[in-house]
Scaffold this motif. Sequence first.
Motif, PDB file in Angstrom:
ATOM      1  N   VAL A 298      63.214  78.979  -1.007  1.00  0.00           N
ATOM      2  CA  VAL A 298      62.211  77.921  -0.921  1.00  0.00           C
ATOM      3  C   VAL A 298      61.725  77.496  -2.302  1.00  0.00           C
ATOM      4  O   VAL A 298      61.379  76.341  -2.516  1.00  0.00           O
ATOM      5  CB  VAL A 298      61.012  78.388  -0.053  1.00  0.00           C
ATOM      6  N   ARG A 299      61.722  78.422  -3.242  1.00  0.00           N
ATOM      7  CA  ARG A 299      61.187  78.127  -4.574  1.00  0.00           C
ATOM      8  C   ARG A 299      62.019  78.869  -5.618  1.00  0.00           C
ATOM      9  O   ARG A 299      62.347  80.047  -5.447  1.00  0.00           O
ATOM     10  CB  ARG A 299      59.727  78.568  -4.659  1.00  0.00           C
ATOM     11  N   ILE A 300      62.356  78.163  -6.704  1.00  0.00           N
ATOM     12  CA  ILE A 300      63.072  78.763  -7.820  1.00  0.00           C
ATOM     13  C   ILE A 300      62.221  78.606  -9.077  1.00  0.00           C
ATOM     14  O   ILE A 300      61.713  77.515  -9.361  1.00  0.00           O
ATOM     15  CB  ILE A 300      64.434  78.089  -8.054  1.00  0.00           C
ATOM     16  N   GLU A 301      62.070  79.692  -9.816  1.00  0.00           N
ATOM     17  CA  GLU A 301      61.282  79.684 -11.040  1.00  0.00           C
ATOM     18  C   GLU A 301      62.192  79.860 -12.250  1.00  0.00           C
ATOM     19  O   GLU A 301      63.256  80.463 -12.165  1.00  0.00           O
ATOM     20  CB  GLU A 301      60.227  80.793 -10.972  1.00  0.00           C
ATOM     21  N   CYS A 318      67.155  68.563 -14.099  1.00  0.00           N
ATOM     22  CA  CYS A 318      67.524  69.112 -12.791  1.00  0.00           C
ATOM     23  C   CYS A 318      66.358  69.108 -11.809  1.00  0.00           C
ATOM     24  O   CYS A 318      66.462  69.689 -10.715  1.00  0.00           O
ATOM     25  CB  CYS A 318      68.057  70.534 -12.960  1.00  0.00           C
ATOM     26  N   GLY A 319      65.261  68.461 -12.176  1.00  0.00           N
ATOM     27  CA  GLY A 319      64.138  68.324 -11.262  1.00  0.00           C
ATOM     28  C   GLY A 319      63.153  69.465 -11.269  1.00  0.00           C
ATOM     29  O   GLY A 319      62.276  69.540 -10.401  1.00  0.00           O
ATOM     30  N   TYR A 320      63.254  70.378 -12.247  1.00  0.00           N
ATOM     31  CA  TYR A 320      62.263  71.441 -12.375  1.00  0.00           C
ATOM     32  C   TYR A 320      60.999  70.878 -13.023  1.00  0.00           C
ATOM     33  O   TYR A 320      61.075  70.042 -13.925  1.00  0.00           O
ATOM     34  CB  TYR A 320      62.828  72.594 -13.211  1.00  0.00           C
ATOM     35  N   VAL A 321      59.868  71.350 -12.546  1.00  0.00           N
ATOM     36  CA  VAL A 321      58.569  70.834 -12.997  1.00  0.00           C
ATOM     37  C   VAL A 321      57.861  71.887 -13.841  1.00  0.00           C
ATOM     38  O   VAL A 321      57.776  73.058 -13.445  1.00  0.00           O
ATOM     39  CB  VAL A 321      57.686  70.453 -11.787  1.00  0.00           C
TER      40      VAL A 321
END
Length: 358
Positions: A298-301, A318-321
């Motif tokens: 669900v979530r990647i850090e 890649c869309g990481y915030v």
Amino acid sequence: MESYQGLESEADYARTSEIIKKPPLATLISSERGDYDSIRNRLTHARVYSYEDKSLPDKIKTPNVAYEQHSTLSVDSWAPNIIIHELDWDDYEQQYIQTVYQDLHAEFVKLQNNKQKEIHTHIPVRYESLIASAIDAGFSPLGAFKRSIGHKIETCLVLVLADDKHSHNQLPLFPEYGVTDGLLTIIPTVSEHCEAFFAEQQDDVAVFWSIFPVRSYTEVKHYCQEARLNNILGVGITASVIENSSQQVVGRVHLRPVVPPKVADVGYGIFPEHRGKGYATKALNLFTQWIFSEAGYVRIELGIKEGNEASERVAKSCGYVRESICPCRLKNQDGSFSTQISYAKVSPFYCDKGEKIA
């Protein structure tokens, strides 16, 4: 284009450890993580002692199926609370490998309830499809051991029939055939990739942004050899990025589950001679898609050392915030500590509130 998760440190990754206090056969003992090739030389050799539980049937036959499949059941006198199960390898046929553990599941549950014992199954590590079948049937990996079969040494994985006491944050097996976007293919890391992994450590840029000390060739080779078994044991995924046109190993990606369920952190790196081609972005995108769509996370850090602008550009592409700044979070080669810039990405299959999107 180096994220901070490079070659993992001993503190970060759990090692195969002693599961039971004393039993020689049922104990899974290792001072180091196991792997297909070198585990035989580095795991404690399990000695087989006599079995004493006369009330336990020596054999069970798979019921109500169209094929003949037998299993051996035994109880180690050093661990009387554990029933050890093994398929009779000479009996089973390849076409039934995907269903044999499902077919035996009712017998396992019945035996477990009647005897008030745990069910452990031993599977040689070379039978990866059978291991996957056992996991699908409700078994969870515990560790690995080696034993003598005649004049040969065989390495086995041990799995336990899961219950509340053995909850396992299952890490899906990265596909043996890999994932591809046509230009790059990501496949499980194997020992043959160690040359490229070791060469990366000779690059000043990679060393500067890494949080781990430079490793010897032997250590890097063990790391590559251990990758697949660590995936099976739920420790983490290490995969190699392959350039399709040349079949060269051009980089690496990593995934490690963290404490909350379905949350993981990711790392990536492109080897020096292949930088500047956009491979880091392509590889991270491809790996991220698999993590969300196939692995179900669900979530990647993602953590990056402050000042590593190239890696930050990759994460953003890649869309990481960007979420936070963590002072003194990442260790440098000289013993000092750097600030971590923390990024994260939420699965497109879930909204920001964590609710699944239909």
